[in-house]
Write a protein that holds these residues in place. Structure first.
Motif, PDB file in Angstrom:
ATOM      1  N   UNK A 100       0.690  -1.408  -0.023  1.00 47.21           N
ATOM      2  CA  UNK A 100       0.026   0.262  -0.115  1.00 47.21           C
ATOM      3  C   UNK A 100       0.813   1.376   0.256  1.00 47.21           C
ATOM      4  N   UNK A 101       1.841   1.121   1.076  1.00 52.05           N
ATOM      5  CA  UNK A 101       2.917   2.548   0.792  1.00 52.05           C
ATOM      6  C   UNK A 101       3.868   2.544  -0.585  1.00 52.05           C
ATOM      7  N   UNK A 102       3.928   1.273  -1.062  1.00 49.74           N
ATOM      8  CA  UNK A 102       4.944   1.417  -2.096  1.00 49.74           C
ATOM      9  C   UNK A 102       3.453   1.750  -3.218  1.00 49.74           C
ATOM     10  N   UNK A 103       2.701   1.805  -3.091  1.00 47.26           N
ATOM     11  CA  UNK A 103       1.801   0.973  -4.206  1.00 47.26           C
ATOM     12  C   UNK A 103       2.946  -0.039  -5.197  1.00 47.26           C
ATOM     13  N   UNK A 104       3.145  -0.491  -5.133  1.00 50.09           N
ATOM     14  CA  UNK A 104       3.467  -1.977  -5.680  1.00 50.09           C
ATOM     15  C   UNK A 104       2.874  -3.350  -5.209  1.00 50.09           C
ATOM     16  N   UNK A 105       2.848  -3.835  -7.003  1.00 45.76           N
ATOM     17  CA  UNK A 105       2.183  -5.278  -6.206  1.00 45.76           C
ATOM     18  C   UNK A 105       3.303  -6.160  -5.852  1.00 45.76           C
ATOM     19  N   UNK A 106       3.095  -6.966  -4.597  1.00 47.08           N
ATOM     20  CA  UNK A 106       4.308  -7.415  -4.060  1.00 47.08           C
ATOM     21  C   UNK A 106       4.730  -9.051  -4.181  1.00 47.08           C
ATOM     22  N   UNK A 107       5.488  -9.527  -4.548  1.00 51.17           N
ATOM     23  CA  UNK A 107       5.348 -11.578  -4.957  1.00 51.17           C
ATOM     24  C   UNK A 107       5.939 -11.511  -3.687  1.00 51.17           C
ATOM     25  N   UNK A 108       5.708 -12.339  -2.604  1.00 48.22           N
ATOM     26  CA  UNK A 108       6.080 -12.770  -1.320  1.00 48.22           C
ATOM     27  C   UNK A 108       6.583 -14.588  -1.672  1.00 48.22           C
ATOM     28  N   UNK A 109       7.408 -15.156  -1.512  1.00 49.58           N
ATOM     29  CA  UNK A 109       8.132 -16.245  -1.785  1.00 49.58           C
ATOM     30  C   UNK A 109       7.959 -16.725  -0.911  1.00 49.58           C
ATOM     31  N   UNK A 110       7.920 -18.261  -0.696  1.00 48.22           N
ATOM     32  CA  UNK A 110       7.872 -19.557   0.024  1.00 48.22           C
ATOM     33  C   UNK A 110       8.590 -20.186  -1.119  1.00 48.22           C
ATOM     34  N   UNK A 111      10.179 -20.100  -0.194  1.00 52.22           N
ATOM     35  CA  UNK A 111      10.488 -21.671  -1.241  1.00 52.22           C
ATOM     36  C   UNK A 111      11.690 -22.986   0.031  1.00 52.22           C
ATOM     37  N   UNK A 112      12.045 -23.510  -0.381  1.00 53.27           N
ATOM     38  CA  UNK A 112      12.318 -24.970   0.356  1.00 53.27           C
ATOM     39  C   UNK A 112      13.323 -24.134   1.623  1.00 53.27           C
ATOM     40  N   UNK A 113      12.886 -24.807   2.570  1.00 51.64           N
ATOM     41  CA  UNK A 113      13.728 -24.984   3.381  1.00 51.64           C
ATOM     42  C   UNK A 113      15.088 -25.548   4.274  1.00 51.64           C
ATOM     43  N   UNK A 114      16.397 -25.162   4.098  1.00 52.61           N
ATOM     44  CA  UNK A 114      16.762 -26.561   4.708  1.00 52.61           C
ATOM     45  C   UNK A 114      17.078 -26.890   6.084  1.00 52.61           C
ATOM     46  N   UNK A 115      17.251 -28.337   7.086  1.00 49.99           N
ATOM     47  CA  UNK A 115      18.316 -28.896   6.482  1.00 49.99           C
ATOM     48  C   UNK A 115      18.125 -29.405   5.553  1.00 49.99           C
ATOM     49  N   UNK A 116      16.523 -30.314   5.123  1.00 49.84           N
ATOM     50  CA  UNK A 116      16.132 -31.095   3.466  1.00 49.84           C
ATOM     51  C   UNK A 116      16.444 -30.730   3.257  1.00 49.84           C
ATOM     52  N   UNK A 117      16.533 -28.521   2.862  1.00 52.27           N
ATOM     53  CA  UNK A 117      16.943 -28.392   1.593  1.00 52.27           C
ATOM     54  C   UNK A 117      18.157 -27.322   1.150  1.00 52.27           C
ATOM     55  N   UNK A 118      18.825 -27.795   1.703  1.00 51.18           N
ATOM     56  CA  UNK A 118      20.366 -26.832   1.336  1.00 51.18           C
ATOM     57  C   UNK A 118      20.629 -26.072   0.609  1.00 51.18           C
ATOM     58  N   UNK A 119      21.423 -24.686   0.452  1.00 49.96           N
ATOM     59  CA  UNK A 119      21.722 -23.947   0.214  1.00 49.96           C
ATOM     60  C   UNK A 119      22.554 -24.739  -1.255  1.00 49.96           C
ATOM     61  N   UNK A 120      22.408 -24.242  -2.520  1.00 50.25           N
ATOM     62  CA  UNK A 120      21.844 -23.462  -2.780  1.00 50.25           C
ATOM     63  C   UNK A 120      20.059 -23.107  -3.304  1.00 50.25           C
ATOM     64  N   UNK A 121      19.543 -24.339  -2.664  1.00 43.49           N
ATOM     65  CA  UNK A 121      18.025 -24.743  -3.455  1.00 43.49           C
ATOM     66  C   UNK A 121      16.948 -23.110  -2.877  1.00 43.49           C
ATOM     67  N   UNK A 122      17.253 -23.081  -1.660  1.00 45.32           N
ATOM     68  CA  UNK A 122      16.759 -20.901  -1.822  1.00 45.32           C
ATOM     69  C   UNK A 122      17.106 -20.923  -2.855  1.00 45.32           C
TER      70      UNK A 122
END
Length: 298
Positions: A100-122
């Motif tokens: 609202x403040x920035x007058x923008x469309x926001x895409x907020x991402x849920x990525x795979x998590x560690x330790x099941x999915x270590x970097x660079x998965x995220x």
């Protein structure tokens, strides 16, 4: 079965590989929008094979969607790569207010998590979200992105999310790490321990904190690539242990002649205060500062 790693209140990792996460009540994304609402949101699936999802936030005028083209902000949540979700109430409230403040469309991402999915998965998942965004904004794609101005895209995130932003920016542009003096002897050793644990759980097997995913000074870019690095705003919290490294990061980018580097400190605020206290005056100020950065002439 014993606990081999733990951040109390957030995550427990057991000797058999089982992971238990503790999450606050999830904020749903309602299908109905009241006339008085200042934004609307909806959940989308980005990569079904990898369980990548996101929540889209769109600002409203008197309960109705704007017909004008809007910039896009892609947000990556924190949590040491091991926990966190855009569905958490603090994120939902903060990001909704930010759109609202920035007058923008926001895409907020849920990525795979560690330790099941270590970097660079995220990193891979968040990069996939950007490719998805580019495709869905085209005619016939995600209807909530039809007013998205893809010539004006910003990446943002707090804590681990900020690390993701840096690593994606580095990708687009082309001895175990010693502690800084201000970090050693800090009154809250629990914060240091938690940070070490999260890196241990999320870095690739066998990697230490000198790895480029963790140590920004290890990123290998040419002078011309650094000059092409996107302009950056670094927002610090005055009571956050990580402010030491974040301040060093801002200075490092300036030393590389990055086009624009802004560093702002919220004195007296704690780590992730924008998520812990999304209705606070400090969070409202942060939203305004982000909006100002986004709207600054280039």
């Amino acid at each position: 079965m014993t606990i081999v790693a733990e951040i109390p209140g957030f995550i427990q990792v057991f000797s058999d590989g089982t992971v238990k996460r503790f999450s606050p009540n999830i904020s749903s994304s309602p299908a109905t929008i009241t006339a008085a609402a200042s934004f609307k949101s909806r959940d989308v699936v980005i990569g079904p094979s990898k369980s990548i999802s996101a929540r889209i936030f769109v600002p409203l005028d008197d309960g109705k969607e704007s017909r004008s083209r809007l910039p896009v902000l892609v947000y990556f949540h924190g949590g040491g790569f091991c926990f966190g979700s855009t569905t958490w109430p603090g994120y939902h409230s903060f990001i909704g207010g930010l759109c609202v403040t920035s007058r923008s469309i926001v895409l907020s991402v849920d990525y795979r998590l560690a330790p099941e999915h270590r970097l660079p998965a995220a990193y891979e998942d968040c990069y996939s979200s950007l490719k998805w965004l580019a495709g869905q904004a085209a005619a016939g794609g995600e209807p909530w992105l039809q007013n998205a101005d893809l010539s004006s895209v910003f990446l943002s995130g707090e804590s681990a999310g900020g690390n993701i932003v840096h690593n994606l920016g580095s990708a687009f542009s082309g001895n175990p790490e010693a502690r800084m003096k201000e970090e050693t002897g800090h009154e809250s050793m629990a914060e240091l321990t938690a940070t070490d644990t999260l890196w241990r759980l999320s870095l690739p097997e066998g990697a230490d904190r000198d790895h480029p995913f963790c140590n920004f000074e290890r990123v290998e870019l040419s002078e011309s690539e650094w000059r092409g690095f996107p302009r950056v705003a670094v927002f610090l919290a005055g009571k956050d242990l990580l402010r030491v490294r974040e301040t060093a990061y801002g200075a490092f980018l300036k030393s590389k002649a990055v086009e624009e580097v802004t560093v702002v400190t919220a004195e007296g605020e704690v780590h992730a205060h924008n998520v812990l206290y999304p209705q606070s005056e400090a969070t409202k100020l942060l939203q305004s500062q982000i909006a100002e950065f986004m709207n600054r002439p280039r």
